[in-house]
Design an enzyme around this catalytic site. Structure first.
Site, PDB file in Angstrom:
ATOM      1  N   HIS A   1      58.054   7.409  -9.435  1.00 31.10           N
ATOM      2  CA  HIS A   1      58.141   6.982  -8.040  1.00 31.10           C
ATOM      3  C   HIS A   1      57.293   7.837  -7.104  1.00 31.10           C
ATOM      4  CE1 HIS A   1      59.654   4.765  -4.718  1.00 31.10           C
ATOM      5  NE2 HIS A   1      60.774   4.375  -5.278  1.00 31.10           N
TER       6      HIS A   1
ATOM      7  N   ASP B   1      51.840 -12.422 -15.031  1.00 30.50           N
ATOM      8  CA  ASP B   1      51.509 -13.505 -15.956  1.00 30.50           C
ATOM      9  C   ASP B   1      50.395 -13.026 -16.877  1.00 30.50           C
ATOM     10  OD1 ASP B   1      50.702 -15.793 -17.256  1.00 30.50           O
ATOM     11  OD2 ASP B   1      50.350 -16.974 -15.444  1.00 30.50           O
TER      12      ASP B   1
END
Length: 437
Positions: free
Chosen positions: A148, A383
Site C-alpha cells: 500500500h 480482462d
C-alpha cells in the site's frame, strides 16, 4: 482445499524505452508515508476458457515496464527518507493448482482458505505478488497482493487494467502520471486543521478498549449482499428531510449509515460510548488545481464521523447519514493543503507516526469502524482476453470492524459488503442487516 504450489520465481519488467538506471529512486510523498505499511490482497476468479500462464506473465512484465515502481524495492535515501528504488528486481510470480473444480472449492465465501490463493502478506520484500491457481474445470484464480505504500486503490486498479490490456496485446492506456513531487507545502505554511491525533499520533500512543470474551480467533467475516431493490429502498429511507435540510444522500452514505447503526446494535455497546467511522477520501478531484485521475501513488486522507451510540440508535437513519456526509465534505482542498503543510513541517519536529488504525498488528477496531469503498474502482475491468472476472473480492482480512464495499459480480448495480465481527455480534448482525426499521 489443498493448493499445490508449483513454480515460484521473480519476473522482471519489459521496458519499451530505456529502462531507468538501477540507482534511480522515487521519494515517497506525504500521502504515501501516512498510509498502511503493508500488503493488501485481492482475489479474482475466471471461468474457462482462460489464457495460458505465459500470456499472463508476458502481459505482466510489459505492464511493469510502464509501472516500474512495482518491480522495485522500498528503501531509504542517504538522509533516511523513505524511497522506492527503481532497481527492477522484479515481482513474485507463483503457479499453483487445485485438484478439483472451482465450484467445489467454495472460495466464494470469505474464509481463511482464501489465504492459500495468494502468497503470504508477511515479511515480503517484493512490492507485488501474483499467484495463478488452475482448477480441473479449466477455471483460474488470480491472487494479487500489492504494497500500500506504493499506491492506493485507484492506482492499483489502474495497474491491473493495464496488465489486462498488455496481455491482450493492446497499448496501455491511459498512461500513469508518475510525478510524486507535486505536493509542495505553502510558504508560509498554514495549519488550518488539527492533524495531530487524526492522521498522525505521538509514538507509542495507542488507545486500548477493554473487551470481554473478545478473542481475535472469534472474528468471523460475513458477506452481505444488498440487492438493487434493497439499495433503492434504503436511499428512500435515508434521504427524507432531516433537520432544516432537504438532503439526498448518496448510496455510499446511505449504506454506511445503515451498517453503522446495525453493527453497533449487534455489538451491544453502552449507549454513552462514542463510536467512530473512518472513511477514505480521494484527493485527486478535491485538490485545486485537480490532480489527474491517472496519478500513480497514494492520494487519500480520511474523514471521521462520530456519535454516541444512544444518539446513533435512537435518531432516524438520516441522522447517521448526515454525520457521514458532513465529515466527508470537510476533507476539501483546504484540508488537503493543510495536511501537506503539517506533514512537511511538524511530523519530524514533533516525532509523530502515522495513525493507521488497521495495520497487520491491529485486529480489533471496536467500538469503531473503518469503511473501504471499492465501488468506483475498475477492478472488474481486468480482462486477459477471454472476458472479465466471474468473481472479484478482497482476501480474508479478519480485522473486527474493517468493512469492504465491493460491486457485486452479478453486475446489476447490487453491492457486496464484507463485515468482520466477533462471532457473538455476527449472530445478531445477520438477523438485522436487512432490516430498515
Amino acid at each position: 482445499m489443498k493448493v499445490n504450489i508449483g513454480r515460484s520465481r521473480l519476473i522482471k519488467p519489459i521496458y519499451q524505452d530505456n529502462h531507468p538506471p538501477k540507482s534511480h529512486c522515487i521519494p515517497l510523498s506525504v500521502f504515501d508515508r501516512v498510509t498502511y505499511n503493508q500488503h493488501l490482497a485481492v482475489i479474482y476468479a475466471y471461468r474457462p476458457p482462460t489464457p495460458p500462464n505465459i500470456t499472463l506473465e508476458l502481459g505482466l512484465r510489459t505492464a511493469l515496464g510502464v509501472y516500474p515502481e512495482w518491480a522495485g524495492r522500498l528503501g531509504k535515501d542517504s538522509n533516511g527518507n523513505p524511497i522506492i528504488l527503481l532497481n527492477g528486481e522484479g515481482i513474485r510470480f507463483v503457479e499453483s493448482s487445485v485438484d478439483c473444480a472451482l465450484d467445489k472449492a467454495i472460495i466464494f465465501k470469505p474464509s481463511s482458505s482464501l489465504l492459500r490463493l495468494h502468497p503470504s502478506l508477511e515479511d515480503v520484500v517484493e512490492l507485488v505478488q501474483v499467484q495463478i491457481t488452475r482448477f480441473t474445470c479449466g477455471s483460474m484464480v488470480v491472487g494479487f497482493t500489492a504494497h500500500h505504500l506504493v499506491a492506493d486503490g485507484n492506482s492499483t486498479s489502474s495497474f491491473l487494467v493495464a496488465w489486462g490490456q498488455a496481455s491482450r496485446g493492446l497499448e496501455i492506456s491511459p498512461l500513469p502520471f508518475r510525478d510524486r513531487t507535486i505536493f509542495n507545502p505553502r510558504n508560509p505554511p498554514k495549519f488550518e486543521f488539527e492533524h495531530k491525533g487524526v492522521e498522525y499520533v505521538t509514538k507509542n500512543l495507542k488507545q486500548v478498549y477493554p473487551l470481554i470474551n473478545c478473542n481475535v480467533d472469534n472474528i468471523m467475516v460475513h458477506k452481505v449482499h444488498y440487492s438493487v431493490d434493497f439499495l433503492s429502498n434504503l436511499k428512500a429511507k435515508t434521504s427524507p428531510t432531516y433537520g432544516n435540510n432537504n438532503k439526498t444522500f448518496s448510496t455510499f452514505e446511505s449504506i454506511v449509515a445503515h451498517l453503522w447503526r446495525a453493527i453497533n446494535r449487534a455489538r451491544g455497546l453502552n449507549g454513552y460510548e462514542t463510536t467512530r467511522v473512518r472513511m477514505s477520501v480521494d484527493g485527486r478531484a478535491r485538490l485545486n488545481p485537480k490532480v489527474p485521475n491517472e496519478y500513480f501513488g497514494n492520494l487519500v486522507l480520511w474523514a471521521f464521523a462520530s456519535a454516541k451510540v444512544n444518539d446513533l440508535l435512537t435518531n432516524p437513519l438520516p441522522y447517521a447519514a448526515s454525520l457521514l456526509h458532513e465529515a466527508v465534505v470537510k476533507i476539501n482542498d483546504n484540508y488537503f493543503k493543510s495536511f501537506i503543510d503539517f506533514a512537511n513541517h511538524k511530523v519530524n519536529e514533533e516525532d509523530l507516526v502515522p495513525n493507521t488504525t488497521a495495520d497487520t498488528q491491529e485486529s480489533i477496531l471496536w467500538p469503531n469502524l473503518e469503511v473501504d469503498s471499492w465501488l468506483r474502482f475498475p477492478f472488474y475491468d481486468l480482462d486477459f482476453g477471454k472476458g472479465g472476472p466471474h468473481i472479484f473480492m478482497p482476501s480474508f482480512f479478519p480485522t473486527e470492524g474493517m468493512i469492504f464495499l465491493v460491486p457485486s459480480f452479478i453486475g446489476d448495480g447490487s453491492i457486496d459488503v464484507f463485515v468482520p465481527l466477533f462471532q457473538q455480534s455476527l449472530t445478531i448482525f445477520k438477523q438485522i442487516c436487512y432490516s430498515l426499521d
